[in-house]
Design an enzyme around this catalytic site. Structure first.
Site, PDB file in Angstrom:
ATOM      1  N   HIS A  76      53.965  -0.685 -53.843  1.00  0.00           N
ATOM      2  CA  HIS A  76      55.349  -0.924 -53.457  1.00  0.00           C
ATOM      3  C   HIS A  76      56.039  -1.627 -54.608  1.00  0.00           C
ATOM      4  O   HIS A  76      55.660  -2.740 -54.971  1.00  0.00           O
ATOM      5  CB  HIS A  76      55.354  -1.789 -52.187  1.00  0.00           C
ATOM      6  CG  HIS A  76      56.709  -2.159 -51.712  1.00  0.00           C
ATOM      7  ND1 HIS A  76      57.144  -3.456 -51.645  1.00  0.00           N
ATOM      8  CD2 HIS A  76      57.728  -1.402 -51.271  1.00  0.00           C
ATOM      9  CE1 HIS A  76      58.375  -3.481 -51.180  1.00  0.00           C
ATOM     10  NE2 HIS A  76      58.755  -2.252 -50.948  1.00  0.00           N
ATOM     11  N   TYR A 201      66.752  -4.068 -47.231  1.00  0.00           N
ATOM     12  CA  TYR A 201      67.339  -5.232 -46.564  1.00  0.00           C
ATOM     13  C   TYR A 201      68.835  -4.965 -46.469  1.00  0.00           C
ATOM     14  O   TYR A 201      69.491  -4.772 -47.497  1.00  0.00           O
ATOM     15  CB  TYR A 201      67.140  -6.507 -47.386  1.00  0.00           C
ATOM     16  CG  TYR A 201      65.700  -6.962 -47.556  1.00  0.00           C
ATOM     17  CD1 TYR A 201      64.973  -7.451 -46.468  1.00  0.00           C
ATOM     18  CD2 TYR A 201      65.079  -6.945 -48.797  1.00  0.00           C
ATOM     19  CE1 TYR A 201      63.660  -7.896 -46.627  1.00  0.00           C
ATOM     20  CE2 TYR A 201      63.771  -7.388 -48.965  1.00  0.00           C
ATOM     21  CZ  TYR A 201      63.069  -7.856 -47.873  1.00  0.00           C
ATOM     22  OH  TYR A 201      61.777  -8.290 -48.034  1.00  0.00           O
ATOM     23  N   PRO A 292      59.492 -15.153 -41.913  1.00  0.00           N
ATOM     24  CA  PRO A 292      58.881 -13.880 -42.342  1.00  0.00           C
ATOM     25  C   PRO A 292      59.711 -13.100 -43.354  1.00  0.00           C
ATOM     26  O   PRO A 292      59.294 -12.023 -43.768  1.00  0.00           O
ATOM     27  CB  PRO A 292      58.750 -13.108 -41.027  1.00  0.00           C
ATOM     28  CG  PRO A 292      59.769 -13.697 -40.127  1.00  0.00           C
ATOM     29  CD  PRO A 292      59.997 -15.105 -40.543  1.00  0.00           C
ATOM     30  N   LYS A 296      55.417 -13.588 -46.896  1.00  0.00           N
ATOM     31  CA  LYS A 296      54.531 -14.467 -47.666  1.00  0.00           C
ATOM     32  C   LYS A 296      53.354 -15.056 -46.878  1.00  0.00           C
ATOM     33  O   LYS A 296      52.412 -15.565 -47.483  1.00  0.00           O
ATOM     34  CB  LYS A 296      55.346 -15.646 -48.238  1.00  0.00           C
ATOM     35  CG  LYS A 296      56.393 -15.233 -49.254  1.00  0.00           C
ATOM     36  CD  LYS A 296      55.743 -14.780 -50.538  1.00  0.00           C
ATOM     37  CE  LYS A 296      56.727 -14.393 -51.619  1.00  0.00           C
ATOM     38  NZ  LYS A 296      56.084 -13.713 -52.736  1.00  0.00           N
ATOM     39  N   TYR A 388      59.109 -12.757 -55.709  1.00  0.00           N
ATOM     40  CA  TYR A 388      58.825 -11.755 -54.674  1.00  0.00           C
ATOM     41  C   TYR A 388      57.404 -11.203 -54.820  1.00  0.00           C
ATOM     42  O   TYR A 388      56.650 -11.114 -53.857  1.00  0.00           O
ATOM     43  CB  TYR A 388      59.850 -10.625 -54.780  1.00  0.00           C
ATOM     44  CG  TYR A 388      59.855  -9.680 -53.612  1.00  0.00           C
ATOM     45  CD1 TYR A 388      60.183 -10.137 -52.331  1.00  0.00           C
ATOM     46  CD2 TYR A 388      59.558  -8.334 -53.762  1.00  0.00           C
ATOM     47  CE1 TYR A 388      60.196  -9.277 -51.255  1.00  0.00           C
ATOM     48  CE2 TYR A 388      59.575  -7.466 -52.685  1.00  0.00           C
ATOM     49  CZ  TYR A 388      59.894  -7.942 -51.441  1.00  0.00           C
ATOM     50  OH  TYR A 388      59.908  -7.085 -50.374  1.00  0.00           O
TER      51      TYR A 388
HETATM   52  C1  LIG Z   1      55.606  -9.760 -37.010  1.00  0.00           C
HETATM   53  C2  LIG Z   1      54.999 -10.479 -38.188  1.00  0.00           C
HETATM   54  C3  LIG Z   1      55.156  -9.937 -39.460  1.00  0.00           C
HETATM   55  C4  LIG Z   1      54.598 -10.579 -40.554  1.00  0.00           C
HETATM   56  N1  LIG Z   1      54.762 -10.004 -41.796  1.00  0.00           N
HETATM   57  C5  LIG Z   1      54.158 -10.574 -42.872  1.00  0.00           C
HETATM   58  C6  LIG Z   1      54.168  -9.903 -44.169  1.00  0.00           C
HETATM   59  O1  LIG Z   1      54.731  -8.814 -44.364  1.00  0.00           O
HETATM   60  N2  LIG Z   1      53.504 -10.505 -45.203  1.00  0.00           N
HETATM   61  C7  LIG Z   1      52.837 -11.699 -45.028  1.00  0.00           C
HETATM   62  O2  LIG Z   1      52.239 -12.192 -46.010  1.00  0.00           O
HETATM   63  N3  LIG Z   1      52.797 -12.342 -43.820  1.00  0.00           N
HETATM   64  C8  LIG Z   1      53.422 -11.815 -42.732  1.00  0.00           C
HETATM   65  N4  LIG Z   1      53.316 -12.409 -41.492  1.00  0.00           N
HETATM   66  C9  LIG Z   1      52.558 -13.660 -41.348  1.00  0.00           C
HETATM   67  C10 LIG Z   1      51.046 -13.419 -41.251  1.00  0.00           C
HETATM   68  O3  LIG Z   1      50.752 -12.504 -40.219  1.00  0.00           O
HETATM   69  C11 LIG Z   1      50.309 -14.752 -41.015  1.00  0.00           C
HETATM   70  O4  LIG Z   1      50.784 -15.701 -41.944  1.00  0.00           O
HETATM   71  C12 LIG Z   1      48.790 -14.588 -41.163  1.00  0.00           C
HETATM   72  O5  LIG Z   1      48.237 -13.944 -40.035  1.00  0.00           O
HETATM   73  C13 LIG Z   1      48.085 -15.953 -41.330  1.00  0.00           C
HETATM   74  O6  LIG Z   1      46.707 -15.765 -41.400  1.00  0.00           O
HETATM   75  P1  LIG Z   1      45.713 -16.902 -40.882  1.00  0.00           P
HETATM   76  O7  LIG Z   1      44.344 -16.382 -41.146  1.00  0.00           O
HETATM   77  O8  LIG Z   1      46.113 -18.202 -41.452  1.00  0.00           O
HETATM   78  O9  LIG Z   1      45.985 -17.038 -39.323  1.00  0.00           O
HETATM   79  P2  LIG Z   1      45.822 -15.950 -38.086  1.00  0.00           P
HETATM   80  O10 LIG Z   1      45.984 -14.597 -38.653  1.00  0.00           O
HETATM   81  O11 LIG Z   1      46.731 -16.456 -37.078  1.00  0.00           O
HETATM   82  O12 LIG Z   1      44.299 -16.160 -37.689  1.00  0.00           O
HETATM   83  C14 LIG Z   1      43.861 -17.289 -36.974  1.00  0.00           C
HETATM   84  C15 LIG Z   1      42.631 -16.910 -36.169  1.00  0.00           C
HETATM   85  O13 LIG Z   1      42.122 -18.082 -35.517  1.00  0.00           O
HETATM   86  C16 LIG Z   1      41.668 -17.735 -34.237  1.00  0.00           C
HETATM   87  N5  LIG Z   1      41.666 -18.933 -33.387  1.00  0.00           N
HETATM   88  C17 LIG Z   1      42.724 -19.675 -33.007  1.00  0.00           C
HETATM   89  N6  LIG Z   1      42.332 -20.691 -32.226  1.00  0.00           N
HETATM   90  C18 LIG Z   1      40.981 -20.597 -32.121  1.00  0.00           C
HETATM   91  C19 LIG Z   1      39.992 -21.350 -31.436  1.00  0.00           C
HETATM   92  N7  LIG Z   1      40.317 -22.432 -30.717  1.00  0.00           N
HETATM   93  N8  LIG Z   1      38.708 -20.963 -31.526  1.00  0.00           N
HETATM   94  C20 LIG Z   1      38.356 -19.873 -32.258  1.00  0.00           C
HETATM   95  N9  LIG Z   1      39.266 -19.111 -32.919  1.00  0.00           N
HETATM   96  C21 LIG Z   1      40.547 -19.478 -32.848  1.00  0.00           C
HETATM   97  C22 LIG Z   1      42.651 -16.676 -33.765  1.00  0.00           C
HETATM   98  O14 LIG Z   1      42.060 -15.867 -32.762  1.00  0.00           O
HETATM   99  C23 LIG Z   1      42.934 -15.910 -35.056  1.00  0.00           C
HETATM  100  O15 LIG Z   1      42.114 -14.768 -35.186  1.00  0.00           O
HETATM  101  C24 LIG Z   1      53.876 -11.804 -40.376  1.00  0.00           C
HETATM  102  C25 LIG Z   1      53.724 -12.342 -39.089  1.00  0.00           C
HETATM  103  C26 LIG Z   1      54.273 -11.696 -38.005  1.00  0.00           C
HETATM  104  C27 LIG Z   1      54.082 -12.282 -36.628  1.00  0.00           C
END
Ligand SMILES: Cc1cc2nc3c(=O)[nH]c(=O)nc-3n(C[C@H](O)[C@H](O)[C@H](O)COP(=O)(O)OP(=O)(O)OC[C@H]3O[C@@H](n4cnc5c(N)ncnc54)[C@H](O)[C@@H]3O)c2cc1C
Length: 396
Positions: A76, A201, A292, A296, A388
């Site tokens: 992209h 956008y 969002p 990032k 970006y």
């Molecule tokens: C609609 C949407 C679009 C997005 N678009 C983008 C994008 O284009 N680019 C980008 O970089 N980011 C984007 N994001 C953000 C991105 O999805 C998150 O920042 C990312 O998932 C963070 O990863 P993480 O591993 O920190 O947390 P998560 O992905 O939230 O993982 C946390 C994990 O911990 C587990 N957990 C929680 N509590 C417990 C517990 N008590 N015991 C055991 N397990 C537990 C959960 O089940 C989960 O699997 C978007 C978010 C949304 C909602």
């Protein structure tokens, strides 16, 4: 059957942050256990992010897990901004040494990281929630919902914004900086081929609209909606009417299809400083939430994991020196704020202020100036492109 286990690093959460860290530690033969309350089907069923920074792709490639990403994901390289009857295309890749984003859905990233770790013999325990954690001077203990107990030297709290790692922070150990934005998004995926080969956008008097790539057959869209609106007030017909109106441009056609998912997005930003307390390290969304707009969140989560792996290796070399461990937060916080600043600026560049918002007309003219500079100033566009696409991976 409840059990008791001991490891080096307990990783709470099998999202992008936890699974990246698990793979990195396992590759260095550091004993670690990854725990998640969800099972595999639930983990790979969550459609969220899709825009991978250059450094994120490099991390997955260095883990040897990028075959599918590189084969099925799309490079992209640019973005289109539409505003007041104009459009401007910015080739971010050209402005940033040919580096690019990859479009590859988060659930596929999670599947590749999870399957890669399991195949390599990593210890992944799914389907049981962690309920409580305790920390002593010597280590950390996690109590699971089924009565099992896991002890570790360190805990990586990669359990997202609502997880227990963040909630267990002792009073005064970290400061949380938080901001609620005055905008709300309806975000949806539709079974429709992309209507352009790039992100669009659009700033429109009816509100912001975004067209984001996901795959050849699925497109993600964002719509700015009045704060307080619920999903129920947005029928599929109303959604397509708005997307058609806000994204309209002569000679361009919007591809439509069945709406697959639709959610209201909480537009909040938050950073915990420092991103650690004692032997607990907050990683990914547990440490910070970002609006969002710039895509990032996932990328910061993976970058946190890379840095934590590096710091744990350095601390081992330094004989477990606590000062070496402090480097985790010291190195990550500036990068997190840089991403916050960029996402905040992009959010405010593209949204429509409600008429009664204070100084709305003034702020709209500031937006137009930013868009105009992006279209006409090479220096401005280069700086924008660098933010970006994101920083280079640790080690270049
Ligand atoms: C609609 C949407 C679009 C997005 N678009 C983008 C994008 O284009 N680019 C980008 O970089 N980011 C984007 N994001 C953000 C991105 O999805 C998150 O920042 C990312 O998932 C963070 O990863 P993480 O591993 O920190 O947390 P998560 O992905 O939230 O993982 C946390 C994990 O911990 C587990 N957990 C929680 N509590 C417990 C517990 N008590 N015991 C055991 N397990 C537990 C959960 O089940 C989960 O699997 C978007 C978010 C949304 C909602």
């Amino acid at each position: 059957m409840p059990y008791e286990a001991t490891t080096r690093v307990v990783i709470l959460g099998a999202g992008p942050a936890g699974l990246t860290l698990g793979n990195l530690l396992h590759a260095r033969q550091v004993p670690c256990v990854v725990i998640d309350k969800f099972d595999r089907e639930q983990l790979v069923g969550r459609t969220r992010a899709g825009l991978l920074e250059y450094r994120t792709v490099e991390t997955i490639r260095r883990l040897g897990l990028a075959d599918r990403l590189l084969a099925e994901g799309h490079r992209h390289t640019g973005c289109e901004f539409r505003f007041t009857d104009q459009r401007t295309y910015t080739d971010f890749s050209e402005l940033y040494d040919g580096r690019a984003h990859h479009v590859y859905p988060q659930q596929e990233v999670v599947a590749d990281l999870l399957d890669g770790l399991v195949k390599a013999g990593g210890d992944v325990r799914l389907g049981v929630a962690a309920e409580r954690l305790e920390q002593t001077a010597d280590g950390v203990t996690v109590h699971l919902a089924d009565g099992s107990v896991i002890h570790g030297d360190y805990l990586a709290g990669a359990d997202g914004q609502h997880g227990i790692a963040r909630a267990s922070t002792p009073a005064g150990a970290t400061t949380e900086y938080e901001m609620r934005h005055e905008f709300q998004w309806l975000t949806l995926t539709a079974a429709a081929a992309p209507s352009a080969e790039w992100t669009i956008y659009a700033q429109h008097e009816r509100g912001f609209a975004g067209h984001l790539l996901r795959s050849d057959t699925v497109t993600r869209f964002h719509l700015q909606v009045p704060v307080g609106d619920t999903v129920e007030s947005w029928s599929d017909d109303r959604i397509w009417d708005e997307l058609r109106a806000r994204l309209a441009h002569p000679g361009w056609t919007l591809n439509e299809g069945p709406v697959l998912t639709k959610n209201m997005l909480d537009m909040r930003s938050r950073v915990a400083e420092p991103m650690q307390y004692g032997r607990v390290f907050l990683v990914g969304d547990a440490a910070h939430i970002i609006s969002p707009s710039g895509g990032k969140g996932l990328n910061l989560a993976v970058a946190d994991a890379v840095e934590l792996d590096r710091v744990l290796a350095e601390a081992d070399l330094a004989g477990g020196d606590p000062a070496a461990l402090d480097a985790y937060s010291e190195r990550r916080v500036p990068d997190v704020w840089k991403a916050q600043e960029f996402s905040h600026a992009l959010l405010h560049m593209m949204h429509t202020y409600e008429d009664e918002a204070p100084e709305a007309a003034f702020r709209q003219r500031l937006q137009q100036s930013r868009l105009w500079q992006l279209a006409t100033s090479d220096a401005y566009a280069r700086s924008f492109a660098a933010s970006y696409i994101g920083p280079l991976p640790v080690g270049g």
